[in-house]
Design a protein around this motif. Structure first.
Motif, PDB file in Angstrom:
ATOM      1  N   LYS A 160       0.823  -1.214   0.000  1.00 24.00           N
ATOM      2  CA  LYS A 160       0.000   0.000   0.000  1.00 24.00           C
ATOM      3  C   LYS A 160       0.854   1.260   0.000  1.00 24.00           C
ATOM      4  N   ARG A 161       1.940   1.266   0.754  1.00 21.37           N
ATOM      5  CA  ARG A 161       2.804   2.443   0.803  1.00 21.37           C
ATOM      6  C   ARG A 161       3.476   2.682  -0.550  1.00 21.37           C
ATOM      7  N   ILE A 162       3.806   1.618  -1.252  1.00 25.47           N
ATOM      8  CA  ILE A 162       4.398   1.753  -2.583  1.00 25.47           C
ATOM      9  C   ILE A 162       3.375   2.319  -3.559  1.00 25.47           C
ATOM     10  N   VAL A 163       2.151   1.801  -3.498  1.00 26.83           N
ATOM     11  CA  VAL A 163       1.085   2.290  -4.375  1.00 26.83           C
ATOM     12  C   VAL A 163       0.814   3.768  -4.116  1.00 26.83           C
ATOM     13  N   GLU A 164       0.738   4.156  -2.862  1.00 27.50           N
ATOM     14  CA  GLU A 164       0.521   5.568  -2.527  1.00 27.50           C
ATOM     15  C   GLU A 164       1.626   6.439  -3.111  1.00 27.50           C
ATOM     16  N   ALA A 165       2.863   5.971  -3.024  1.00 29.30           N
ATOM     17  CA  ALA A 165       3.998   6.733  -3.549  1.00 29.30           C
ATOM     18  C   ALA A 165       3.955   6.816  -5.072  1.00 29.30           C
ATOM     19  N   LEU A 166       3.551   5.743  -5.725  1.00 30.56           N
ATOM     20  CA  LEU A 166       3.450   5.750  -7.184  1.00 30.56           C
ATOM     21  C   LEU A 166       2.418   6.774  -7.656  1.00 30.56           C
ATOM     22  N   PHE A 167       1.295   6.826  -6.979  1.00 29.14           N
ATOM     23  CA  PHE A 167       0.262   7.805  -7.327  1.00 29.14           C
ATOM     24  C   PHE A 167       0.769   9.218  -7.080  1.00 29.14           C
ATOM     25  N   ALA A 168       1.440   9.422  -5.956  1.00 24.06           N
ATOM     26  CA  ALA A 168       1.963  10.755  -5.647  1.00 24.06           C
ATOM     27  C   ALA A 168       2.998  11.185  -6.682  1.00 24.06           C
ATOM     28  N   ASP A 169       3.860  10.264  -7.088  1.00 27.24           N
ATOM     29  CA  ASP A 169       4.873  10.578  -8.101  1.00 27.24           C
ATOM     30  C   ASP A 169       4.236  10.949  -9.431  1.00 27.24           C
ATOM     31  N   ALA A 170       3.053  10.391  -9.688  1.00 24.63           N
ATOM     32  CA  ALA A 170       2.340  10.677 -10.934  1.00 24.63           C
ATOM     33  C   ALA A 170       1.445  11.907 -10.804  1.00 24.63           C
ATOM     34  N   GLY A 171       1.529  12.585  -9.657  1.00 23.25           N
ATOM     35  CA  GLY A 171       0.728  13.779  -9.440  1.00 23.25           C
ATOM     36  C   GLY A 171      -0.720  13.478  -9.120  1.00 23.25           C
ATOM     37  N   LYS A 172      -0.979  12.291  -8.600  1.00 18.20           N
ATOM     38  CA  LYS A 172      -2.338  11.877  -8.286  1.00 18.20           C
ATOM     39  C   LYS A 172      -2.433  11.479  -6.815  1.00 18.20           C
ATOM     40  N   ARG A 173      -3.648  11.386  -6.338  1.00 18.54           N
ATOM     41  CA  ARG A 173      -3.881  10.926  -4.966  1.00 18.54           C
ATOM     42  C   ARG A 173      -4.560   9.577  -5.011  1.00 18.54           C
ATOM     43  N   TYR A 174      -3.986   8.622  -4.338  1.00 15.08           N
ATOM     44  CA  TYR A 174      -4.544   7.271  -4.313  1.00 15.08           C
ATOM     45  C   TYR A 174      -5.784   7.230  -3.430  1.00 15.08           C
ATOM     46  N   THR A 175      -6.892   6.762  -4.011  1.00 17.75           N
ATOM     47  CA  THR A 175      -8.143   6.600  -3.276  1.00 17.75           C
ATOM     48  C   THR A 175      -8.571   5.152  -3.428  1.00 17.75           C
ATOM     49  N   ASP A 176      -8.424   4.372  -2.379  1.00 15.76           N
ATOM     50  CA  ASP A 176      -8.597   2.922  -2.510  1.00 15.76           C
ATOM     51  C   ASP A 176      -9.991   2.504  -2.974  1.00 15.76           C
ATOM     52  N   THR A 177     -11.023   3.220  -2.545  1.00 14.40           N
ATOM     53  CA  THR A 177     -12.376   2.792  -2.907  1.00 14.40           C
ATOM     54  C   THR A 177     -12.720   3.035  -4.379  1.00 14.40           C
ATOM     55  N   THR A 178     -11.939   3.829  -5.067  1.00 14.96           N
ATOM     56  CA  THR A 178     -12.154   4.012  -6.505  1.00 14.96           C
ATOM     57  C   THR A 178     -11.041   3.372  -7.331  1.00 14.96           C
ATOM     58  N   ASP A 179      -9.796   3.495  -6.888  1.00 13.46           N
ATOM     59  CA  ASP A 179      -8.681   2.955  -7.665  1.00 13.46           C
ATOM     60  C   ASP A 179      -8.605   1.435  -7.621  1.00 13.46           C
ATOM     61  N   VAL A 180      -8.874   0.848  -6.470  1.00 14.44           N
ATOM     62  CA  VAL A 180      -8.816  -0.612  -6.355  1.00 14.44           C
ATOM     63  C   VAL A 180      -9.829  -1.291  -7.276  1.00 14.44           C
ATOM     64  N   PRO A 181     -11.116  -0.957  -7.212  1.00 13.23           N
ATOM     65  CA  PRO A 181     -12.064  -1.630  -8.115  1.00 13.23           C
ATOM     66  C   PRO A 181     -11.799  -1.339  -9.586  1.00 13.23           C
ATOM     67  N   TRP A 182     -11.334  -0.116  -9.914  1.00 18.66           N
ATOM     68  CA  TRP A 182     -11.044   0.225 -11.315  1.00 18.66           C
ATOM     69  C   TRP A 182      -9.961  -0.690 -11.866  1.00 18.66           C
ATOM     70  N   ILE A 183      -8.915  -0.882 -11.100  1.00 18.17           N
ATOM     71  CA  ILE A 183      -7.790  -1.711 -11.553  1.00 18.17           C
ATOM     72  C   ILE A 183      -8.164  -3.191 -11.576  1.00 18.17           C
ATOM     73  N   LEU A 184      -8.763  -3.680 -10.508  1.00 17.06           N
ATOM     74  CA  LEU A 184      -9.038  -5.109 -10.418  1.00 17.06           C
ATOM     75  C   LEU A 184     -10.139  -5.560 -11.366  1.00 17.06           C
TER      76      LEU A 184
END
Length: 210
Positions: A160-184
């Motif tokens: 989770k910490r890696i995913v949060e950092a990846l989103f931040a590096d891309a200029g985005k904010r990780y929101t698990d309730t929207t990003d998790v279902p979109w990806i999976l």
């Protein structure tokens, strides 16, 4: 008799993500007269503290039901000492059996009580979905790396910490309730059980009795 499977998870993102990822398998089970449902418990500690009691209350009243508890392995030692899946599983099974004896129930109920976990958290599945994750991030390559297989990460560097950092590096904010279902929703679960064979595969095999 038809099989009812009730899966308790930590939070809404786990429920939404698994429903999207396993939509076809859930529908197939339903067509065969079986049900699989996911229920969030508002965090790891509520799941571990209340899960065994909730499971027993269901299992002793519904002979065709199975109950799964599926928390994240991270963070360790909350609300009891554990750092591995086996330690987590053993403690929860002991707590379940303690409730069985306290309420004078049949110990065979334990056969329909299952404990699994995400190693180290659900976001491990996102890191294993590389192509879809890149699309969600809107980038051509990852700004950070992680261990392969991803289940070899640890408590100091959970997915989770890696995913949060990846989103931040891309200029985005990780929101698990929207990003998790979109990806999976866009991910092939068969590829995930190959890439996450330590724990996730065991959970899926057990869930659908394969």
């Amino acid at each position: 008799m038809n099989r009812e499977v009730i899966v308790y998870v930590e939070g809404p993102s786990d429920k939404l993500g698994l429903e999207r990822l396993l939509a076809h398998q859930i529908q197939t089970a339903l067509s065969q007269g079986n049900t699989v449902s996911f229920h969030p418990m508002q965090g790891k500690e509520p799941l571990l503290n209340k899960g065994p009691i909730k499971a027993l209350n269901i299992l002793r009243n519904k002979s065709h039901s199975w109950v799964f508890l599926v928390p994240d392995l991270y963070p360790q030692n909350k609300p009891f000492q554990h750092s591995t899946y086996q330690e987590l599983k053993t403690e929860l099974e002991q707590r379940f059996l303690k409730e069985v004896h306290r309420k004078a129930c049949d110990s065979s109920l334990n056969e329909r009580f299952r404990v699994h976990c995400f190693k180290y958290d659900l976001e491990g599945l996102l890191l294993a979905s590389e192509d879809i994750l890149l699309k969600r991030l809107g980038v051509q390559s990852f700004s950070r790396s992680w261990k392969t297989p991803v289940e070899d990460q640890d408590h100091n560097h959970p997915p989770k910490r890696i995913v949060e950092a990846l989103f931040a590096d891309a200029g985005k904010r990780y929101t698990d309730t929207t990003d998790v279902p979109w990806i999976l929703e866009r991910t092939d679960y068969l590829k995930l059980i190959q890439k996450c064979s330590q724990n996730f595969k065991l959970f899926i095999d057990d869930l659908f009795m394969t």
